[in-house]
Design an enzyme around this catalytic site. Sequence first.
Site, PDB file in Angstrom:
ATOM      1  N   ARG A  54       0.962  -1.112   0.117  1.00  0.00           N
ATOM      2  CA  ARG A  54      -0.126   0.014  -0.145  1.00  0.00           C
ATOM      3  C   ARG A  54       0.932   1.374   0.011  1.00  0.00           C
ATOM      4  O   ARG A  54       0.801   1.989  -1.015  1.00  0.00           O
ATOM      5  CB  ARG A  54      -0.845  -0.157   1.142  1.00  0.00           C
ATOM      6  N   HIS A  59       9.888   6.674   8.094  1.00  0.00           N
ATOM      7  CA  HIS A  59      10.431   6.949   6.959  1.00  0.00           C
ATOM      8  C   HIS A  59      12.098   7.125   6.990  1.00  0.00           C
ATOM      9  O   HIS A  59      12.510   7.702   7.999  1.00  0.00           O
ATOM     10  CB  HIS A  59       9.718   7.943   5.958  1.00  0.00           C
ATOM     11  N   CYS A  97       9.214   9.604  -0.936  1.00  0.00           N
ATOM     12  CA  CYS A  97       8.931  10.636  -0.098  1.00  0.00           C
ATOM     13  C   CYS A  97       8.373  11.811  -1.237  1.00  0.00           C
ATOM     14  O   CYS A  97       9.131  12.239  -2.153  1.00  0.00           O
ATOM     15  CB  CYS A  97       9.515  11.408   1.085  1.00  0.00           C
ATOM     16  N   HIS A 137       5.538   4.137  12.584  1.00  0.00           N
ATOM     17  CA  HIS A 137       5.579   4.102  11.152  1.00  0.00           C
ATOM     18  C   HIS A 137       6.693   5.452  10.935  1.00  0.00           C
ATOM     19  O   HIS A 137       6.622   6.447  10.805  1.00  0.00           O
ATOM     20  CB  HIS A 137       4.314   4.605  10.569  1.00  0.00           C
TER      21      HIS A 137
HETATM   22 MG    MG Z   1       4.750   6.003   4.744  1.00  0.00          MG
END
Ligand code: MG
Length: 296
Positions: A15, A209, A240, A207
Amino acid sequence: MKLPRKVSIVEVGPRDGLQNEPIFMSTDLKIDLVNCLIRSGLKRIEATSFVHPRWIPQLKDAEEVIKGVGTGLHTRISALIPNLRGYERARECGVREINLVISASQSHNMKNVNRTIEESLKYFGSIAEAAQRDGVMVRGSVAVSFGCPYEGKVPPDRVYHIASELKNMGCFEIVLADTVGVANPAQVYRLFGEAGRKVSGVGLAAHFHDTRGLGLANVLAAMQAGVTVFDSSIGGMGGCPYAPGAPGNIATEKLVMMLSEMKIETGIDTCKMTACLDMLRSIVGTGKTGGEIFCG
Ligand code: MG
């Protein structure tokens, strides 16, 4: 060092990864990849998003992917839900867990879903209510919890407020997300520590990055603060949108490697995970996936 004995990994590559990649991966390949990830031992996978195909054409096959993978598995397959229509589509194909995302900054939430934070909370309240009636689990995510590309710093009290509201609407787990990858380990430790005290009685997940290369350092800091559930993406898929060319989500294989070398259980078979990475590389090319994994 305070470390958990065991960590749960939520694979979000199919996703969060694919929605940020310029390629369209065919439905069959998506299903193969999710099945490969299941074989590696992952118990939770966010497989798609029931967003309108106009916004994210890469995920226009949400129904087919969910049906192709199946929902009666030992691995829980979840989907991101942006609106009521998306919820109905997900329910119709038997999704057992949904993820509702609200941004911790007004500008990011407006750009994302054209609603204020309060409007989103109210709107998601009715989706969460429907989900509870239908026996569907609800996960709540607070995007840009550690900083926003439009507003910069985000007041931690706003993050706790949204997390509390998500908990009150029945979410079983709240994710604090560093959507753009601006968090640092000290900030992660503080925010999760405080969130654990202010929003008690609900699971917290992280979560991260890897935009600036601090993803795994942030995982370590979050574990110190008691977090044991982490989102990650196979091959570090998902760049990103605000930092073209930058790495995406933390790579599942790197996370697994770090935890396994630290003797923290993940339930993942590293050899089988390497097969997923090979499969991904054969689809998107080697340039996209920098992750290495040591089999065994
Ligand atoms: Mg993300």
